[in-house]
Design a protein around this motif. Sequence first.
Motif, PDB file in Angstrom:
ATOM      1  N   GLU A 155       9.980   8.443  12.161  1.00 54.29           N
ATOM      2  CA  GLU A 155      10.512   8.407  10.705  1.00 54.29           C
ATOM      3  C   GLU A 155      11.427   9.592  10.291  1.00 54.29           C
ATOM      4  O   GLU A 155      12.300   9.294   9.559  1.00 54.29           O
ATOM      5  N   ASN A 212      14.617   7.644  10.998  1.00 56.42           N
ATOM      6  CA  ASN A 212      14.792   6.771   9.784  1.00 56.42           C
ATOM      7  C   ASN A 212      15.384   7.541   8.605  1.00 56.42           C
ATOM      8  O   ASN A 212      16.396   7.126   7.992  1.00 56.42           O
ATOM      9  N   ASP A 220       4.236   1.631   3.864  1.00 54.47           N
ATOM     10  CA  ASP A 220       5.407   2.349   4.772  1.00 54.47           C
ATOM     11  C   ASP A 220       4.944   2.046   6.290  1.00 54.47           C
ATOM     12  O   ASP A 220       3.812   1.965   6.267  1.00 54.47           O
ATOM     13  N   ASP A 221       5.847   1.864   6.994  1.00 55.22           N
ATOM     14  CA  ASP A 221       5.536   1.535   8.431  1.00 55.22           C
ATOM     15  C   ASP A 221       5.488   2.582   9.397  1.00 55.22           C
ATOM     16  O   ASP A 221       4.703   2.747  10.439  1.00 55.22           O
ATOM     17  N   ASP A 224       8.016   1.253   1.021  1.00 56.58           N
ATOM     18  CA  ASP A 224       9.283   1.576   1.958  1.00 56.58           C
ATOM     19  C   ASP A 224      10.109   0.492   1.936  1.00 56.58           C
ATOM     20  O   ASP A 224      10.106  -0.603   1.348  1.00 56.58           O
ATOM     21  N   THR A 232      12.759   0.083   4.953  1.00 55.37           N
ATOM     22  CA  THR A 232      12.928  -0.346   6.196  1.00 55.37           C
ATOM     23  C   THR A 232      11.528  -0.497   6.886  1.00 55.37           C
ATOM     24  O   THR A 232      10.985   0.425   7.478  1.00 55.37           O
TER      25      THR A 232
HETATM   26 MG   LIG Z   1      10.320   2.616   7.203  1.00 56.33          MG
END
Ligand SMILES: [Mg+2]
Lengths: 189, 121
Positions: free
Chosen positions: A104, A107, B9-10, B54, B56
Amino acid sequence: MNYNTLEIDAFKEIGNIGSGNAATSLSTLLDTMVDLEITEINVVSIQDCQSMVTTEGQGFSVIHELHGDLNGIFWFVMREEDKQFLAECIAGDLNIATELVLEEVTNILGGNYLKALCDMLSLKIDLNPPILSEITSYLGSYENRINQEQILYIKNKLTINQQSVYCCINLILEPDSFQFTLQKLGVSH
Amino acid sequence: MSRRILIVDDATFIRSLLKDILLKNNFEIAGEAVNGQEAVTLYQQLQPDLVTMDITMPEKSGLEALKEIIQTSPNAKIIMCSAMGQQAMVLEAIKSGAKDFIVKPFQPDRVVEALEKVLSH
Ligand SMILES: [Mg+2]
């Protein structure tokens, strides 16, 4: 293809602006100072790029592919021995695996890097979800897929709170993408 | 007023962070989704009061999920929460029905403020 000083400077500016924003986001995450070294620019084959990333490539890396107005790869790499330290600084007492935190983090760094470029040049770029992979081997398969002579490799090193902990953020752009960037910056010949 | 939130969210890290912030501020967690597809399914099932989304993510992106949810539930309250704060992306999200856009990394205050504001409308 050869690039003149003006064009190389334009590429550097991409790295400066993107990494500057990424560094700010890392600084916010860590609540500490993050220093940025000068941008390294290389227009090289992927093979040469692979040998350039070898030292850090052996570290821990997280990779995102980018698609849209610009195509390429964004990746984060740091030494194995530092990754736990960084993850703990960011996640605090939330008990989450180091790799998941750093995915993350990448990201966020990539998103902020691209946000800066997109807002400056009026572009739209999508970032694919993170991939945990060793970068040199990933570049091998990427080379087969894109089949391009040269890519633009932009590298920045971020040092955390004047300590010996650092990470590198890297952007590869495919030829069409860096030509397009030069056009947008108004410096293409 | 009901304050049941669906967190999408991933990243486990972000879900934990958001959960922590929300619980400390008297929100209820309706559920968690790890990709856009799960978000769409869970939205129908749980009918949360608000979604943090989220962008992505694997399977289906947050923008696609946003559009699908809005199509079947035009009054859905969805706040995007992404590192992809590009103007074009923010604009597309707002045009598609998102009520706000929080750029990561976020401060807890900004999250709480955005949720309170959207829920009160
Ligand atoms: Mg994400």
